[in-house]
Design a protein around this motif. Structure first.
Motif, PDB file in Angstrom:
ATOM      1  N   VAL A   1       0.597  -7.315   7.223  1.00  0.00           N
ATOM      2  CA  VAL A   1       1.061  -7.211   5.844  1.00  0.00           C
ATOM      3  C   VAL A   1       2.577  -7.238   5.818  1.00  0.00           C
ATOM      4  O   VAL A   1       3.229  -6.997   6.818  1.00  0.00           O
ATOM      5  CB  VAL A   1       0.540  -5.919   5.164  1.00  0.00           C
ATOM      6  CG1 VAL A   1      -0.975  -5.932   5.065  1.00  0.00           C
ATOM      7  CG2 VAL A   1       1.008  -4.681   5.906  1.00  0.00           C
TER       8      VAL A   1
ATOM      9  N   LYS B   1       1.394  -4.438  11.116  1.00  0.00           N
ATOM     10  CA  LYS B   1      -0.053  -4.273  11.089  1.00  0.00           C
ATOM     11  C   LYS B   1      -0.387  -3.068  10.219  1.00  0.00           C
ATOM     12  O   LYS B   1       0.108  -1.966  10.455  1.00  0.00           O
ATOM     13  CB  LYS B   1      -0.590  -4.066  12.504  1.00  0.00           C
ATOM     14  CG  LYS B   1      -2.088  -4.053  12.591  1.00  0.00           C
ATOM     15  CD  LYS B   1      -2.540  -3.979  14.042  1.00  0.00           C
ATOM     16  CE  LYS B   1      -4.045  -4.042  14.135  1.00  0.00           C
ATOM     17  NZ  LYS B   1      -4.491  -4.036  15.524  1.00  0.00           N
ATOM     18  N   CYS B   2      -1.222  -3.272   9.215  1.00  0.00           N
ATOM     19  CA  CYS B   2      -1.628  -2.195   8.313  1.00  0.00           C
ATOM     20  C   CYS B   2      -2.538  -1.229   9.072  1.00  0.00           C
ATOM     21  O   CYS B   2      -3.536  -1.653   9.658  1.00  0.00           O
ATOM     22  CB  CYS B   2      -2.363  -2.760   7.099  1.00  0.00           C
ATOM     23  SG  CYS B   2      -3.025  -1.496   5.996  1.00  0.00           S
TER      24      CYS B   2
ATOM     25  N   HIS C   1      -4.666   2.224  -5.354  1.00  0.00           N
ATOM     26  CA  HIS C   1      -4.878   0.923  -4.728  1.00  0.00           C
ATOM     27  C   HIS C   1      -3.603   0.094  -4.737  1.00  0.00           C
ATOM     28  O   HIS C   1      -2.841   0.119  -5.704  1.00  0.00           O
ATOM     29  CB  HIS C   1      -5.991   0.159  -5.455  1.00  0.00           C
ATOM     30  CG  HIS C   1      -7.277   0.911  -5.498  1.00  0.00           C
ATOM     31  ND1 HIS C   1      -8.097   1.017  -4.403  1.00  0.00           N
ATOM     32  CD2 HIS C   1      -7.867   1.622  -6.481  1.00  0.00           C
ATOM     33  CE1 HIS C   1      -9.155   1.745  -4.720  1.00  0.00           C
ATOM     34  NE2 HIS C   1      -9.038   2.131  -5.982  1.00  0.00           N
ATOM     35  N   ARG C   2      -3.408  -0.661  -3.681  1.00  0.00           N
ATOM     36  CA  ARG C   2      -2.221  -1.524  -3.590  1.00  0.00           C
ATOM     37  C   ARG C   2      -2.202  -2.574  -4.682  1.00  0.00           C
ATOM     38  O   ARG C   2      -1.154  -3.050  -5.098  1.00  0.00           O
ATOM     39  CB  ARG C   2      -2.123  -2.174  -2.219  1.00  0.00           C
ATOM     40  CG  ARG C   2      -3.165  -3.237  -1.988  1.00  0.00           C
ATOM     41  CD  ARG C   2      -2.923  -4.025  -0.714  1.00  0.00           C
ATOM     42  NE  ARG C   2      -3.931  -5.048  -0.605  1.00  0.00           N
ATOM     43  CZ  ARG C   2      -3.875  -6.224  -1.219  1.00  0.00           C
ATOM     44  NH1 ARG C   2      -2.847  -6.532  -1.966  1.00  0.00           N
ATOM     45  NH2 ARG C   2      -4.852  -7.100  -1.084  1.00  0.00           N
TER      46      ARG C   2
ATOM     47  N   ARG D   1       0.826  -1.209   0.000  1.00  0.00           N
ATOM     48  CA  ARG D   1       0.000   0.000   0.000  1.00  0.00           C
ATOM     49  C   ARG D   1       0.865   1.266   0.000  1.00  0.00           C
ATOM     50  O   ARG D   1       0.600   2.219  -0.723  1.00  0.00           O
ATOM     51  CB  ARG D   1      -0.935  -0.011   1.216  1.00  0.00           C
ATOM     52  CG  ARG D   1      -1.968   1.103   1.226  1.00  0.00           C
ATOM     53  CD  ARG D   1      -2.909   0.983   2.419  1.00  0.00           C
ATOM     54  NE  ARG D   1      -3.515  -0.322   2.583  1.00  0.00           N
ATOM     55  CZ  ARG D   1      -4.581  -0.766   1.902  1.00  0.00           C
ATOM     56  NH1 ARG D   1      -5.169   0.007   1.025  1.00  0.00           N
ATOM     57  NH2 ARG D   1      -5.062  -1.962   2.130  1.00  0.00           N
TER      58      ARG D   1
ATOM     59  N   VAL E   1      -4.562   0.830   7.839  1.00  0.00           N
ATOM     60  CA  VAL E   1      -5.830   0.982   7.123  1.00  0.00           C
ATOM     61  C   VAL E   1      -6.763  -0.198   7.389  1.00  0.00           C
ATOM     62  O   VAL E   1      -7.927  -0.019   7.714  1.00  0.00           O
ATOM     63  CB  VAL E   1      -5.592   1.141   5.598  1.00  0.00           C
ATOM     64  CG1 VAL E   1      -6.908   1.172   4.836  1.00  0.00           C
ATOM     65  CG2 VAL E   1      -4.766   2.391   5.325  1.00  0.00           C
ATOM     66  N   THR E   2      -6.224  -1.421   7.264  1.00  0.00           N
ATOM     67  CA  THR E   2      -7.066  -2.619   7.382  1.00  0.00           C
ATOM     68  C   THR E   2      -6.956  -3.320   8.723  1.00  0.00           C
ATOM     69  O   THR E   2      -7.817  -4.122   9.068  1.00  0.00           O
ATOM     70  CB  THR E   2      -6.702  -3.639   6.290  1.00  0.00           C
ATOM     71  OG1 THR E   2      -5.353  -4.089   6.510  1.00  0.00           O
ATOM     72  CG2 THR E   2      -6.846  -3.036   4.901  1.00  0.00           C
ATOM     73  N   GLY E   3      -5.864  -3.071   9.449  1.00  0.00           N
ATOM     74  CA  GLY E   3      -5.634  -3.774  10.704  1.00  0.00           C
ATOM     75  C   GLY E   3      -5.086  -5.171  10.512  1.00  0.00           C
ATOM     76  O   GLY E   3      -4.852  -5.890  11.484  1.00  0.00           O
ATOM     77  N   LYS E   4      -4.849  -5.573   9.274  1.00  0.00           N
ATOM     78  CA  LYS E   4      -4.323  -6.911   8.981  1.00  0.00           C
ATOM     79  C   LYS E   4      -2.798  -6.876   8.943  1.00  0.00           C
ATOM     80  O   LYS E   4      -2.183  -5.834   8.725  1.00  0.00           O
ATOM     81  CB  LYS E   4      -4.860  -7.405   7.643  1.00  0.00           C
ATOM     82  CG  LYS E   4      -6.359  -7.605   7.662  1.00  0.00           C
ATOM     83  CD  LYS E   4      -6.839  -8.162   6.355  1.00  0.00           C
ATOM     84  CE  LYS E   4      -8.351  -8.367   6.433  1.00  0.00           C
ATOM     85  NZ  LYS E   4      -8.869  -9.025   5.258  1.00  0.00           N
TER      86      LYS E   4
END
Length: 100
Positions: free
Chosen positions: A95, A87-88, A63-64, A53, A90-93
């Motif tokens: 990466v 931890k991203c 967009h990534r 990202r 934006v998404t909290g996932k």
């Protein structure tokens, strides 16, 4: 920054700044990479790595997904490496973060 600005960092610029063996290996890989992969590689080498990202945003994409397949291709080719998982924001996932 647009992808065109990243393309201004040329192959010749890279060769002048690297060890002879690295430049030779790069020359062998260059024909196998597409234009966008070359732009991503040039960008990361010039400005540093980041998440998919972050790299996409720095190159002017919204967009990534615009760079993610090319980053994976460059990791597989050994031209980029995954250095950590973060931890991203934006998404909290979780990466990957890559660098040259």
């Amino acid at each position: 920054m647009s992808v065109y600005a990243a393309e201004q960092f040329t192959f010749d610029d890279y060769v002048r700044r690297t060890h002879e063996n690295s430049a030779h290996a790069y020359r062998e890989e260059k024909p196998k990479l597409g234009k966008k992969a070359m732009a991503v590689l040039a960008h990361v080498r010039r400005y540093g790595g980041g998440t998919d990202r972050e790299i996409a945003k720095a190159m002017g994409f919204q967009h990534r997904s615009a760079v993610q397949p090319r980053i994976s291709e460059l990791v597989e080719a050994g031209l980029l490496r995954e250095v950590e998982n973060i931890k991203c924001p934006v998404t909290g996932k979780t990466v990957r973060k890559v660098e040259a």
